[in-house]
Design a protein around this motif. Structure first.
Motif, PDB file in Angstrom:
ATOM      1  N   ASP A  38     -32.278  -2.737  -5.447  1.00 29.18           N
ATOM      2  CA  ASP A  38     -33.488  -3.471  -5.081  1.00 29.18           C
ATOM      3  C   ASP A  38     -33.716  -3.575  -3.576  1.00 29.18           C
ATOM      4  O   ASP A  38     -34.848  -3.532  -3.110  1.00 29.18           O
ATOM      5  CB  ASP A  38     -33.431  -4.890  -5.664  1.00 29.18           C
ATOM      6  N   ASN A  39     -32.650  -3.719  -2.825  1.00 28.08           N
ATOM      7  CA  ASN A  39     -32.811  -4.025  -1.400  1.00 28.08           C
ATOM      8  C   ASN A  39     -31.955  -3.080  -0.563  1.00 28.08           C
ATOM      9  O   ASN A  39     -30.740  -3.026  -0.731  1.00 28.08           O
ATOM     10  CB  ASN A  39     -32.404  -5.476  -1.133  1.00 28.08           C
ATOM     11  N   THR A  40     -32.598  -2.328   0.326  1.00 29.11           N
ATOM     12  CA  THR A  40     -31.884  -1.421   1.225  1.00 29.11           C
ATOM     13  C   THR A  40     -32.324  -1.681   2.658  1.00 29.11           C
ATOM     14  O   THR A  40     -33.514  -1.776   2.952  1.00 29.11           O
ATOM     15  CB  THR A  40     -32.150   0.055   0.855  1.00 29.11           C
ATOM     16  N   ARG A  41     -31.348  -1.807   3.538  1.00 28.27           N
ATOM     17  CA  ARG A  41     -31.617  -2.023   4.962  1.00 28.27           C
ATOM     18  C   ARG A  41     -30.938  -0.929   5.777  1.00 28.27           C
ATOM     19  O   ARG A  41     -29.825  -0.518   5.471  1.00 28.27           O
ATOM     20  CB  ARG A  41     -31.119  -3.397   5.408  1.00 28.27           C
ATOM     21  N   PRO A  83     -28.873  -7.684  -6.252  1.00 29.44           N
ATOM     22  CA  PRO A  83     -28.663  -9.120  -6.470  1.00 29.44           C
ATOM     23  C   PRO A  83     -28.244  -9.471  -7.895  1.00 29.44           C
ATOM     24  O   PRO A  83     -27.443 -10.388  -8.102  1.00 29.44           O
ATOM     25  CB  PRO A  83     -30.029  -9.725  -6.135  1.00 29.44           C
ATOM     26  N   GLY A  84     -28.776  -8.747  -8.894  1.00 29.94           N
ATOM     27  CA  GLY A  84     -28.480  -9.084 -10.288  1.00 29.94           C
ATOM     28  C   GLY A  84     -26.990  -9.009 -10.602  1.00 29.94           C
ATOM     29  O   GLY A  84     -26.452  -9.876 -11.298  1.00 29.94           O
ATOM     30  N   ARG A  85     -26.327  -7.993 -10.105  1.00 34.58           N
ATOM     31  CA  ARG A  85     -24.899  -7.818 -10.358  1.00 34.58           C
ATOM     32  C   ARG A  85     -24.034  -8.264  -9.173  1.00 34.58           C
ATOM     33  O   ARG A  85     -22.821  -8.049  -9.196  1.00 34.58           O
ATOM     34  CB  ARG A  85     -24.599  -6.356 -10.688  1.00 34.58           C
ATOM     35  N   LYS A  86     -24.669  -8.853  -8.176  1.00 34.38           N
ATOM     36  CA  LYS A  86     -23.946  -9.389  -7.013  1.00 34.38           C
ATOM     37  C   LYS A  86     -23.024  -8.332  -6.396  1.00 34.38           C
ATOM     38  O   LYS A  86     -21.824  -8.522  -6.254  1.00 34.38           O
ATOM     39  CB  LYS A  86     -23.122 -10.622  -7.402  1.00 34.38           C
ATOM     40  N   GLN A  87     -23.613  -7.198  -6.022  1.00 37.44           N
ATOM     41  CA  GLN A  87     -22.816  -6.148  -5.423  1.00 37.44           C
ATOM     42  C   GLN A  87     -23.575  -5.496  -4.269  1.00 37.44           C
ATOM     43  O   GLN A  87     -24.808  -5.573  -4.184  1.00 37.44           O
ATOM     44  CB  GLN A  87     -22.433  -5.095  -6.467  1.00 37.44           C
ATOM     45  N   GLU A 140     -18.767  -3.990  -1.990  1.00 36.36           N
ATOM     46  CA  GLU A 140     -18.445  -5.414  -2.139  1.00 36.36           C
ATOM     47  C   GLU A 140     -18.985  -5.919  -3.462  1.00 36.36           C
ATOM     48  O   GLU A 140     -20.071  -5.517  -3.902  1.00 36.36           O
ATOM     49  CB  GLU A 140     -19.062  -6.232  -1.002  1.00 36.36           C
ATOM     50  N   LYS A 141     -18.231  -6.817  -4.107  1.00 34.63           N
ATOM     51  CA  LYS A 141     -18.627  -7.363  -5.397  1.00 34.63           C
ATOM     52  C   LYS A 141     -18.233  -8.833  -5.470  1.00 34.63           C
ATOM     53  O   LYS A 141     -17.084  -9.189  -5.223  1.00 34.63           O
ATOM     54  CB  LYS A 141     -17.933  -6.587  -6.520  1.00 34.63           C
ATOM     55  N   GLN A 142     -19.199  -9.697  -5.799  1.00 36.03           N
ATOM     56  CA  GLN A 142     -18.890 -11.115  -5.980  1.00 36.03           C
ATOM     57  C   GLN A 142     -18.225 -11.323  -7.330  1.00 36.03           C
ATOM     58  O   GLN A 142     -18.720 -10.880  -8.362  1.00 36.03           O
ATOM     59  CB  GLN A 142     -20.159 -11.958  -5.885  1.00 36.03           C
ATOM     60  N   PRO A 181     -24.709 -14.030  -0.076  1.00 35.85           N
ATOM     61  CA  PRO A 181     -24.791 -12.782   0.688  1.00 35.85           C
ATOM     62  C   PRO A 181     -25.262 -11.599  -0.146  1.00 35.85           C
ATOM     63  O   PRO A 181     -25.467 -10.512   0.385  1.00 35.85           O
ATOM     64  CB  PRO A 181     -23.348 -12.576   1.168  1.00 35.85           C
ATOM     65  N   PHE A 182     -25.458 -11.815  -1.464  1.00 34.41           N
ATOM     66  CA  PHE A 182     -25.873 -10.734  -2.354  1.00 34.41           C
ATOM     67  C   PHE A 182     -27.288 -10.946  -2.885  1.00 34.41           C
ATOM     68  O   PHE A 182     -27.632 -10.469  -3.959  1.00 34.41           O
ATOM     69  CB  PHE A 182     -24.893 -10.611  -3.524  1.00 34.41           C
ATOM     70  N   THR A 183     -28.115 -11.652  -2.139  1.00 35.19           N
ATOM     71  CA  THR A 183     -29.491 -11.884  -2.552  1.00 35.19           C
ATOM     72  C   THR A 183     -30.446 -11.256  -1.552  1.00 35.19           C
ATOM     73  O   THR A 183     -30.115 -11.056  -0.380  1.00 35.19           O
ATOM     74  CB  THR A 183     -29.795 -13.389  -2.664  1.00 35.19           C
ATOM     75  N   ASN A 184     -31.660 -10.921  -2.021  1.00 38.16           N
ATOM     76  CA  ASN A 184     -32.687 -10.428  -1.112  1.00 38.16           C
ATOM     77  C   ASN A 184     -33.816 -11.431  -0.961  1.00 38.16           C
ATOM     78  O   ASN A 184     -34.866 -11.122  -0.408  1.00 38.16           O
ATOM     79  CB  ASN A 184     -33.242  -9.077  -1.596  1.00 38.16           C
TER      80      ASN A 184
END
Length: 277
Positions: A38-41, A83-87, A140-142, A181-184
């Motif tokens: 979903d989110n790329t920087r 964000p859904g899988r917190k990775q 990284e994985k929560q 840290p895993f949200t957009n």
């Protein structure tokens, strides 16, 4: 090492980074693979690092100690988050130089003059000029979290190239009041975020140019031979972070076990500042 009142091993570092959507169009950025999350920087960074033995008051080579070394490189990186899988997945390419061209001698002499410290000696024995070309990937994985007060995650990293070949695995615990840290989702800039974190990790090193010299130039006055490199090391980083109105402030302290057989553990600290343009 200013934050630990020493000049030993990793002695100075300046890192500047910029994240912008425009960077994804850079030619080097197109070489960075990433999952379609979903989110790329995309970002670029300029880094300068200096390394010294445990004593900078002598001009002689300190055999069995760390060699003088400096590196200057440009880092192009991409960070993708789901964000859904917190990775999160990150990748980077660094290009630059290690050796006299990196300006480590001039940087340390300037800092010591500004802080009214001793004049460093021995830089004429530093690792000689060579090119830096490296690729790095990280994941990284929560694992677990409780509201916005507690988070536990794991991470892994692999790096290959002419500068450093190594892998690492670690974990992070965050305690305080923070955004995931895993949200957009955009953060509320009017809300104060404050937390501490602990990040221990295990490193497996195959090659390190700051110790062994460049991969192509073998003419350095002094380096550590491969047989004396410590293949497995432990590192821990503790940090304190405050975020308010788009301003990010961090102070951290790091500890690392010896990178080579005749070395000692090392402690250093630093500050990080970030803000939205």
């Amino acid at each position: 090492d200013f934050f630990s009142a020493t000049d030993k091993y990793y002695t100075q570092g300046i890192h500047l980074e910029l994240l912008s959507p425009a960077i994804k169009h850079f030619p080097v950025s197109r070489l960075l693979p990433h999952p379609k999350w979903d989110n790329t920087r995309d970002g670029i960074g300029l880094e300068h690092n200096g390394y010294t033995p445990s004593d900078i008051s002598t001009s002689a080579v300190l055999y069995g100690d760390r060699p003088f070394a400096a590196c200057l490189f440009l880092k192009t990186f991409r960070i993708s988050t789901e964000p859904g899988r917190k990775q999160r997945f990150s990748s980077s390419i660094i290009t630059g130089v290690i050796g006299q061209a990196a300006g480590g001698k001039e940087m340390q002499e300037g800092i010591h003059k500004w802080t009214n410290n001793i004049t460093p000696h021995g830089w004429h024995n530093q690792v000689n000029n060579d090119i830096i070309l490296n690729y790095q990937a990280g994941y990284e994985k929560q694992l677990w979290s409780f509201r916005k007060a507690l988070s536990l995650s794991m991470d892994g990293m692999a790096r290959v190239g002419t500068f450093s070949n190594k892998a690492a695995i670690g974990g992070t615990i965050m305690i305080g009041h923070f955004d995931s840290p895993f949200t957009n989702a955009p953060a509320n800039r009017k809300t104060l975020r404050i937390y501490v974190y602990e990040h221990p990790e295990i490193n497996v090193t195959v090659y390190d140019a700051t110790l062994q010299g460049g991969m192509f130039n073998k003419s350095s006055p002094y380096t550590i031979i491969a047989a004396d490199i410590t293949p497995i090391t432990f590192q821990n980083r503790f940090g304190f972070v405050v975020i308010y109105k788009g301003l990010y402030l961090e102070y951290f302290q790091s500890m690392r076990s010896s990178d080579f057989k005749t070395g000692n553990y090392h402690v250093w600290g630093g500050i990080q500042i970030a803000f939205a343009l």
